[in-house]
Design a protein around this motif. Structure first.
Motif, PDB file in Angstrom:
ATOM      1  N   ALA A  87       2.204  34.050 -46.315  1.00  0.00           N
ATOM      2  CA  ALA A  87       3.180  34.547 -45.341  1.00  0.00           C
ATOM      3  C   ALA A  87       2.725  35.863 -44.734  1.00  0.00           C
ATOM      4  O   ALA A  87       2.792  36.056 -43.511  1.00  0.00           O
ATOM      5  N   PHE A  88       2.245  36.788 -45.555  1.00  0.00           N
ATOM      6  CA  PHE A  88       1.730  38.042 -45.010  1.00  0.00           C
ATOM      7  C   PHE A  88       0.458  37.806 -44.200  1.00  0.00           C
ATOM      8  O   PHE A  88       0.204  38.490 -43.210  1.00  0.00           O
ATOM      9  N   ALA A  89      -0.329  36.818 -44.609  1.00  0.00           N
ATOM     10  CA  ALA A  89      -1.556  36.497 -43.876  1.00  0.00           C
ATOM     11  C   ALA A  89      -1.234  36.018 -42.464  1.00  0.00           C
ATOM     12  O   ALA A  89      -1.816  36.482 -41.475  1.00  0.00           O
ATOM     13  N   THR A  90      -0.303  35.078 -42.357  1.00  0.00           N
ATOM     14  CA  THR A  90       0.017  34.542 -41.032  1.00  0.00           C
ATOM     15  C   THR A  90       0.839  35.531 -40.206  1.00  0.00           C
ATOM     16  O   THR A  90       0.679  35.599 -38.984  1.00  0.00           O
ATOM     17  N   GLU A  91       1.695  36.318 -40.864  1.00  0.00           N
ATOM     18  CA  GLU A  91       2.466  37.345 -40.152  1.00  0.00           C
ATOM     19  C   GLU A  91       1.521  38.354 -39.499  1.00  0.00           C
ATOM     20  O   GLU A  91       1.643  38.672 -38.310  1.00  0.00           O
ATOM     21  N   SER A  92       0.573  38.858 -40.280  1.00  0.00           N
ATOM     22  CA  SER A  92      -0.354  39.865 -39.753  1.00  0.00           C
ATOM     23  C   SER A  92      -1.338  39.249 -38.772  1.00  0.00           C
ATOM     24  O   SER A  92      -1.724  39.886 -37.786  1.00  0.00           O
ATOM     25  N   GLY A  93      -1.750  37.994 -39.011  1.00  0.00           N
ATOM     26  CA  GLY A  93      -2.652  37.324 -38.089  1.00  0.00           C
ATOM     27  C   GLY A  93      -2.020  37.116 -36.723  1.00  0.00           C
ATOM     28  O   GLY A  93      -2.639  37.361 -35.680  1.00  0.00           O
ATOM     29  N   MET A  94      -0.778  36.666 -36.713  1.00  0.00           N
ATOM     30  CA  MET A  94      -0.058  36.460 -35.455  1.00  0.00           C
ATOM     31  C   MET A  94       0.181  37.791 -34.751  1.00  0.00           C
ATOM     32  O   MET A  94      -0.008  37.914 -33.528  1.00  0.00           O
ATOM     33  N   LEU A  95       0.573  38.811 -35.513  1.00  0.00           N
ATOM     34  CA  LEU A  95       0.870  40.114 -34.910  1.00  0.00           C
ATOM     35  C   LEU A  95      -0.383  40.748 -34.313  1.00  0.00           C
ATOM     36  O   LEU A  95      -0.347  41.292 -33.204  1.00  0.00           O
ATOM     37  N   ALA A  96      -1.504  40.677 -35.035  1.00  0.00           N
ATOM     38  CA  ALA A  96      -2.760  41.241 -34.523  1.00  0.00           C
ATOM     39  C   ALA A  96      -3.158  40.559 -33.218  1.00  0.00           C
ATOM     40  O   ALA A  96      -3.606  41.206 -32.264  1.00  0.00           O
ATOM     41  N   ALA A  97      -2.994  39.236 -33.162  1.00  0.00           N
ATOM     42  CA  ALA A  97      -3.321  38.486 -31.943  1.00  0.00           C
ATOM     43  C   ALA A  97      -2.437  38.929 -30.778  1.00  0.00           C
ATOM     44  O   ALA A  97      -2.919  39.145 -29.657  1.00  0.00           O
ATOM     45  N   LYS A  98      -1.144  39.072 -31.035  1.00  0.00           N
ATOM     46  CA  LYS A  98      -0.213  39.462 -29.964  1.00  0.00           C
ATOM     47  C   LYS A  98      -0.504  40.880 -29.466  1.00  0.00           C
ATOM     48  O   LYS A  98      -0.441  41.150 -28.257  1.00  0.00           O
ATOM     49  N   LEU A  99      -0.826  41.782 -30.374  1.00  0.00           N
ATOM     50  CA  LEU A  99      -1.085  43.163 -29.967  1.00  0.00           C
ATOM     51  C   LEU A  99      -2.397  43.274 -29.206  1.00  0.00           C
ATOM     52  O   LEU A  99      -2.506  44.049 -28.248  1.00  0.00           O
ATOM     53  N   TYR A 100      -3.402  42.499 -29.621  1.00  0.00           N
ATOM     54  CA  TYR A 100      -4.655  42.502 -28.851  1.00  0.00           C
ATOM     55  C   TYR A 100      -4.383  42.006 -27.437  1.00  0.00           C
ATOM     56  O   TYR A 100      -4.855  42.583 -26.452  1.00  0.00           O
ATOM     57  N   LEU A 101      -3.636  40.923 -27.335  1.00  0.00           N
ATOM     58  CA  LEU A 101      -3.330  40.332 -26.036  1.00  0.00           C
ATOM     59  C   LEU A 101      -2.585  41.335 -25.154  1.00  0.00           C
ATOM     60  O   LEU A 101      -2.876  41.489 -23.960  1.00  0.00           O
ATOM     61  N   LYS A 102      -1.655  42.039 -25.749  1.00  0.00           N
ATOM     62  CA  LYS A 102      -0.885  43.055 -25.031  1.00  0.00           C
ATOM     63  C   LYS A 102      -1.819  44.154 -24.496  1.00  0.00           C
ATOM     64  O   LYS A 102      -1.739  44.548 -23.329  1.00  0.00           O
ATOM     65  N   GLU A 103      -2.717  44.596 -25.371  1.00  0.00           N
ATOM     66  CA  GLU A 103      -3.667  45.653 -25.004  1.00  0.00           C
ATOM     67  C   GLU A 103      -4.616  45.174 -23.907  1.00  0.00           C
ATOM     68  O   GLU A 103      -4.935  45.917 -22.970  1.00  0.00           O
ATOM     69  N   ALA A 104      -5.069  43.915 -24.011  1.00  0.00           N
ATOM     70  CA  ALA A 104      -5.988  43.350 -23.021  1.00  0.00           C
ATOM     71  C   ALA A 104      -5.332  43.240 -21.648  1.00  0.00           C
ATOM     72  O   ALA A 104      -6.011  43.225 -20.619  1.00  0.00           O
ATOM     73  N   GLN A 105      -4.001  43.177 -21.639  1.00  0.00           N
ATOM     74  CA  GLN A 105      -3.259  43.103 -20.369  1.00  0.00           C
ATOM     75  C   GLN A 105      -2.949  44.488 -19.811  1.00  0.00           C
ATOM     76  O   GLN A 105      -2.234  44.622 -18.822  1.00  0.00           O
ATOM     77  N   GLY A 106      -3.501  45.523 -20.475  1.00  0.00           N
ATOM     78  CA  GLY A 106      -3.321  46.885 -19.995  1.00  0.00           C
ATOM     79  C   GLY A 106      -2.054  47.561 -20.453  1.00  0.00           C
ATOM     80  O   GLY A 106      -1.699  48.639 -19.961  1.00  0.00           O
ATOM     81  N   ILE A 107      -1.357  46.943 -21.405  1.00  0.00           N
ATOM     82  CA  ILE A 107      -0.124  47.534 -21.932  1.00  0.00           C
ATOM     83  C   ILE A 107      -0.473  48.379 -23.151  1.00  0.00           C
ATOM     84  O   ILE A 107      -1.130  47.899 -24.077  1.00  0.00           O
ATOM     85  N   PRO A 108      -0.073  49.659 -23.174  1.00  0.00           N
ATOM     86  CA  PRO A 108      -0.407  50.515 -24.325  1.00  0.00           C
ATOM     87  C   PRO A 108       0.168  49.968 -25.629  1.00  0.00           C
ATOM     88  O   PRO A 108       1.297  49.468 -25.659  1.00  0.00           O
ATOM     89  N   VAL A 109      -0.630  50.037 -26.695  1.00  0.00           N
ATOM     90  CA  VAL A 109      -0.206  49.575 -28.020  1.00  0.00           C
ATOM     91  C   VAL A 109      -0.351  50.721 -29.011  1.00  0.00           C
ATOM     92  O   VAL A 109      -1.407  51.360 -29.090  1.00  0.00           O
ATOM     93  N   ASP A 110       0.709  50.991 -29.747  1.00  0.00           N
ATOM     94  CA  ASP A 110       0.649  51.954 -30.838  1.00  0.00           C
ATOM     95  C   ASP A 110       0.416  51.159 -32.124  1.00  0.00           C
ATOM     96  O   ASP A 110       1.360  50.667 -32.744  1.00  0.00           O
ATOM     97  N   TRP A 111      -0.841  50.999 -32.508  1.00  0.00           N
ATOM     98  CA  TRP A 111      -1.174  50.151 -33.653  1.00  0.00           C
ATOM     99  C   TRP A 111      -0.571  50.681 -34.953  1.00  0.00           C
ATOM    100  O   TRP A 111      -0.232  49.901 -35.848  1.00  0.00           O
ATOM    101  N   GLU A 112      -0.409  51.997 -35.043  1.00  0.00           N
ATOM    102  CA  GLU A 112       0.169  52.564 -36.265  1.00  0.00           C
ATOM    103  C   GLU A 112       1.622  52.104 -36.433  1.00  0.00           C
ATOM    104  O   GLU A 112       2.038  51.677 -37.510  1.00  0.00           O
ATOM    105  N   VAL A 113       2.382  52.179 -35.343  1.00  0.00           N
ATOM    106  CA  VAL A 113       3.795  51.813 -35.398  1.00  0.00           C
ATOM    107  C   VAL A 113       3.981  50.299 -35.358  1.00  0.00           C
ATOM    108  O   VAL A 113       4.694  49.709 -36.183  1.00  0.00           O
TER     109      VAL A 113
END
Length: 416
Positions: A309-335
């Motif tokens: 569950a933690f594996a898929t939660e973090s895997g999905m979240l990392a993918a979404k945040l990368y995608l957000k960043e690639a679209q030029g939207i600022p990402v606060d990875w710490e938060v």
């Protein structure tokens, strides 16, 4: 040396890597997945929890997995001598899936990996990461394939889903001691020839042999069952003077009044595997150009099946945040990544710690049952550990301890 250029390099083709890869591919990202081993391969983590189903559905992996007819897991049973506590995922606090699967991970992971390949994602088995270097967020990774050929993979981002391989933690010196006490496990599979019909034969169970020692029984739909013993490392090591894993596991089964008849003398399908001091942690979960997901970052304990569950939660979240960043939207990875994941990890860490103190067991086996308390704990066991409307999530750091203390006080004060 051959050079490849991709948007995202994913290290590891387990549940975390496949969820990341499938989701990013759906969103037009160029992916490369490298996996050190050859599938199917043996791995622990055969009991899932309902929260993972959200991720498989969102990553469009659910249908391929559902078609495999894995054993459905509708809840979990905890046994302590003659006391039995059963959690039913349909009777939990809040929204969420009411069921999940019990799976031989070799088949389960291979099904996901083959579905990822079918989708057109470049997944390379038997390919080992040797070296990683970063220039800003861009990375250059040297890999070696099964024939010894070297390749240079250039990526804008790396998601490390390498599990116990812990590729980036190892290469970047990110490992740090776990907050949990050292525990170990020994497990194997058996052909479950004495399995009873119906729910008794298929229900996942945790048989408490001592406060900190328990046996897992995970039946699969193929007629086999996973058997494992978990406890403090010193205790696990004491089960066999000769450090013989098969002897140790048989000695543990002998201690189970509930399961001795069902599994006594049953032939092991492979030499039992020992995982020693399995809990893991990292100094940080991300950096410029990378994120750590699944067991690459944190692994707690198998008692509540939180690993996948933690594996898929973090895997999905990392993918979404990368995608957000690639679209030029600022990402606060710490938060948005670390603090979010740490909130869920903190809840499960409390439950693991209070399991081994015995406090959580006090709540599980208290009679008469309190349905309200049970529903809220059930929601945690189902993996919905970010739902702070649940007081057993929001106040996890003291609610179990305080409630167990009150129950024990009542027991001491009540007349015999």
């Amino acid at each position: 040396m051959i050079k490849e250029f991709v948007d995202v390099l994913i290290i590891g083709a387990g549940p975390s890597g496949c969820v990341s890869a499938s989701y990013l591919h759906m969103n037009g990202v160029k992916i490369k997945v490298v996996e050190k081993t050859k599938f199917p391969r043996l791995v622990v983590g055969e009991s899932l929890i309902p929260r993972v189903m959200d991720h498989f559905a969102e990553a469009e992996l659910f249908e391929s997995l559902d078609a495999m007819n894995f054993e459905k897991k509708l809840g979990a049973r905890f046994i302590r001598g003659e006391e039995i506590c059963v959690f039913d995922f349909s009777q939990k606090f809040g929204e969420g899936w009411d069921w999940t699967w019990q799976v031989p991970r070799a088949d389960f992971d291979n099904t996901m990996a083959q579905e990822v390949i079918r989708k057109g994602i470049d997944l390379e088995f038997e390919t080992e990461v040797l070296e990683v270097s970063f220039e800003g967020k861009n990375s250059k990774t040297i890999v070696k394939d099964k024939d010894g050929n070297l390749k240079e993979i250039h990526a804008k981002f790396i998601i490390d889903s390498s599990g116990y391989g812990r590729v980036l933690p190892r290469l970047l010196d990110l490992d740090t001691p776990s907050k949990l006490d050292p525990h170990s496990s020994i497990f194997t599979h058996v052909k479950d020839i004495n399995r009873e019909e119906g729910e008794e034969g298929t229900q996942i169970s945790f048989d408490i042999l001592e406060t900190e020692v328990w046996l897992w029984v995970i039946p699969f739909s193929n007629g086999n069952t996973s058997l494992g013993v978990v406890g403090p490392t010193d205790f696990i090591n004491s089960l066999s003077e000769n450090k013989d894993n098969a002897e140790a596991l048989r000695n543990a089964i002998q201690k189970s009044d509930y399961y001795i008849k069902r599994f006594k003398g049953t032939e092991f399908l492979f030499e039992p595997v020992k995982l020693e001091n399995y809990s893991r942690a990292v100094k940080r979960m991300y950096g410029d150009g990378f994120a750590l997901t699944g067991n690459s970052s944190e692994f707690l304990d198998p008692v509540f099946s939180s690993g996948v569950a933690f594996a898929t939660e973090s895997g999905m979240l990392a993918a979404k945040l990368y995608l957000k960043e690639a679209q030029g939207i600022p990402v606060d990875w710490e938060v948005e990544f670390t603090q979010y994941m740490k909130r869920g990890i903190a809840v499960f860490t409390t439950y693991v710690q209070e399991w081994y103190t015995g406090n959580l067991q006090t709540l599980f086996f208290h009679q008469p049952e309190n349905p309200d308390v049970k529903e809220k704990i059930c929601s945690v066991l189902a993996g919905y550990v970010w739902n702070e409307e649940n007081p057993f999530v929001k106040k996890h750091d003291h609610v179990i301890k305080n409630m167990a203390y009150l129950l024990n006080m009542q027991k001491e004060q009540s007349p015999e």
